[in-house]
Design a protein around this motif. Structure first.
Motif, PDB file in Angstrom:
ATOM      1  N   THR A 164      32.999  44.726  50.690  1.00  0.00           N
ATOM      2  CA  THR A 164      32.324  44.363  49.457  1.00  0.00           C
ATOM      3  C   THR A 164      33.333  44.019  48.370  1.00  0.00           C
ATOM      4  N   ASN A 165      33.278  42.784  47.893  1.00  0.00           N
ATOM      5  CA  ASN A 165      34.176  42.316  46.832  1.00  0.00           C
ATOM      6  C   ASN A 165      35.630  42.749  47.063  1.00  0.00           C
ATOM      7  N   PRO A 166      36.224  42.368  48.195  1.00  0.00           N
ATOM      8  CA  PRO A 166      37.579  42.840  48.505  1.00  0.00           C
ATOM      9  C   PRO A 166      38.635  42.341  47.534  1.00  0.00           C
ATOM     10  N   HIS A 167      38.308  41.302  46.739  1.00  0.00           N
ATOM     11  CA  HIS A 167      39.248  40.749  45.784  1.00  0.00           C
ATOM     12  C   HIS A 167      39.233  41.486  44.448  1.00  0.00           C
ATOM     13  N   ILE A 168      38.365  42.489  44.284  1.00  0.00           N
ATOM     14  CA  ILE A 168      38.268  43.260  43.047  1.00  0.00           C
ATOM     15  C   ILE A 168      38.747  44.689  43.312  1.00  0.00           C
ATOM     16  N   LYS A 169      39.683  45.156  42.518  1.00  0.00           N
ATOM     17  CA  LYS A 169      40.293  46.467  42.745  1.00  0.00           C
ATOM     18  C   LYS A 169      39.271  47.599  42.753  1.00  0.00           C
ATOM     19  N   LEU A 170      38.283  47.537  41.856  1.00  0.00           N
ATOM     20  CA  LEU A 170      37.292  48.609  41.739  1.00  0.00           C
ATOM     21  C   LEU A 170      36.695  48.975  43.086  1.00  0.00           C
ATOM     22  N   TYR A 171      36.401  47.962  43.907  1.00  0.00           N
ATOM     23  CA  TYR A 171      35.676  48.219  45.161  1.00  0.00           C
ATOM     24  C   TYR A 171      36.588  48.599  46.315  1.00  0.00           C
TER      25      TYR A 171
END
Length: 450
Positions: A221-228
């Motif tokens: 899930t959203n691997p390009h966003i650090k949060l996830y």
């Protein structure tokens, strides 16, 4: 509020001895068909500095800029990021957590009191002035003892300031009542119900097939966003998705639902921190804060899915209907495009299934999705189903001239990786405006398809 002793760091790993192994095995088992097609630029862009070199974010929070700090100007990317990431104001603890978080947990309207709107003695940029005026309107409306929901919807349609969004979304989805006297008790009850539900379903043995799929999808899930990518986020997502799936056996867990949880998690997390949630590790949160972010995400995801659940039951009749409506709309709006797709043997189901299943989340960034959802929620019960079809039609027609120059293979490759990486809020708002226009013209014309 009563808290259950659920460890966000160890719960899912101790439920079953195979869970950690399954997660590790599939950490990089990426299914390209379901993975994000475009990666979005995470470089944060702040608004132009005004004459005295104070950023709009500092102005709104009454935080003076230090002499050595200059706010860079950016006119190339309209997707302006208003989260403060360099120096925290005096209203935050050292880990970015708002000092008043306990009051916000109890009643989200308390977050409104922390939004300081300065009285400006000198002219400021029009976009800053407009933003301040909108925040003032929302604050006045949400401070009412009984909120007028029609007025809230009208104001929210054009976008909700991020400071206001957590509370506004909960109201628009019917998660919290417009009556202020009922709000505190309702929130405490629903959050306790979520924690009790998690304790119950994870204490009674896992549905291994369902859990296996969730444990595969969450790391994707959203691997390009650090949060996830953070441990605390992924364990929270697993609990949210698994509880929802167990409580909705008609559909169970379906790929794509993991995406739909992320705008809620990101938005509700933002209520308690002063930094961009996309780079924040929820593992830094006190447990009581993570518990309420999880619970609020679960209940608002449930509210959303209640309106589109036929998208996820057997044979997915909701998506079948939406794809048929999109085809009919395209023929009415741009018959040349529709004919070209037909001549090239491109079926609408081949490219638009994912647009319906994931609400265009694989096509635009999470931040742009969040802005779209402001309008979807303002549209009312049919925002995520009926109005979404018009958004998809406007989205498809936008690329009409390019698509008409392509053959089947080129069309499919183009529609699988649309050039939306640099899209900002203005692009999304133009799309929404065009969708509204098409809805006004053709709503009754396609009603017979339902």
């Amino acid at each position: 509020m009563e808290q259950l002793s659920l460890s966000s760091h160890s719960l899912s790993d101790t439920l079953d001895p195979t869970v950690s192994k399954v997660r590790a095995k599939h950490q990089f088992d990426i299914d390209d068909d379901w993975d994000a097609n475009v990666e979005h630029n995470l470089n944060q862009v702040v608004q132009k500095s005004i004459e005295n070199k104070v950023s709009p974010e500092d102005l709104l929070r009454k935080v003076p800029s230090t002499p050595s700090t200059k706010t860079p100007a950016s006119s190339s990317n309209p997707n302006l990021d208003l989260y403060q990431t360099s120096s925290l104001s005096s209203t935050t603890s050292k880990n970015g957590l708002k000092l008043q978080y306990e009051k916000i947990i109890k009643d989200p309207s308390n977050s409104l009191n922390a939004i300081a709107l300065p009285q400006m003695s000198s002219p400021i940029e029009p976009d800053v002035s407009s933003r301040i005026n909108r925040i003032s309107k929302f604050k006045k409306m949400l401070h009412a003892s009984n909120i007028n929901m029609n007025d809230l919807k009208k104001l929210a349609w054009s976008g909700i300031p991020y400071e206001i969004r957590p509370m506004a979304w909960q109201l628009l989805l019917g998660y919290i009542p417009p009556n202020a006297e009922r709000r505190v008790a309702t929130l405490a009850r629903k959050r306790k119900e979520y924690l009790d539900g998690v304790s119950q379903v994870f204490g009674s043995g896992l549905d291994q097939t369902m859990w296996h799929q969730i444990s595969i999808d969450v790391p994707r899930t959203n691997p390009h966003i650090k949060l996830y990518g953070f441990y605390a986020t992924q364990r929270a997502m697993e609990r949210i998705l698994y509880l929802w799936a167990i409580r909705h056996p008609a559909s169970g867990y379906v790929q794509g639902i993991n995406d739909l949880a992320t705008p809620f998690f990101q938005t509700f997390l933002s209520a308690y921190i002063e930094v961009d949630p996309e780079v924040y590790d929820p593992g830094n949160l006190p447990k009581e804060v993570l518990d309420v972010v999880e619970a609020d995400t679960y209940w608002c995801l449930t509210k959303l899915l209640d309106g589109i659940q036929d998208n996820y039951i057997h044979a997915q009749p909701g998506i079948q209907r939406q794809v048929a409506e999109l085809k009919d709309l395209t023929q009415r709006i741009d018959n040349k495009l529709a004919k070209h797709l037909q001549e090239e043997s491109v079926e609408f189901m081949q490219f638009s299934f994912r647009w319906m299943n994931c609400l265009l989340m694989r096509e635009v960034s999470v931040k742009n999705t969040i802005r779209m959802w402001d309008t979807y929620m303002a549209e009312g019960p049919n925002g995520f189903s009926e109005f979404h079809v018009y958004v998809c039609a406007a989205f498809l027609v936008k690329w009409s001239s390019k698509i008409q120059q392509m053959d089947f293979q080129e069309i499919m490759m183009f529609l699988q990786a649309l050039p939306t990486k640099e899209w900002g809020e203005k692009d999304v708002e133009l799309l929404l405006s065009e969708a509204y226009m098409w809805q006004s013209l053709f709503k009754n014309a396609i009603a017979h398809l339902r």
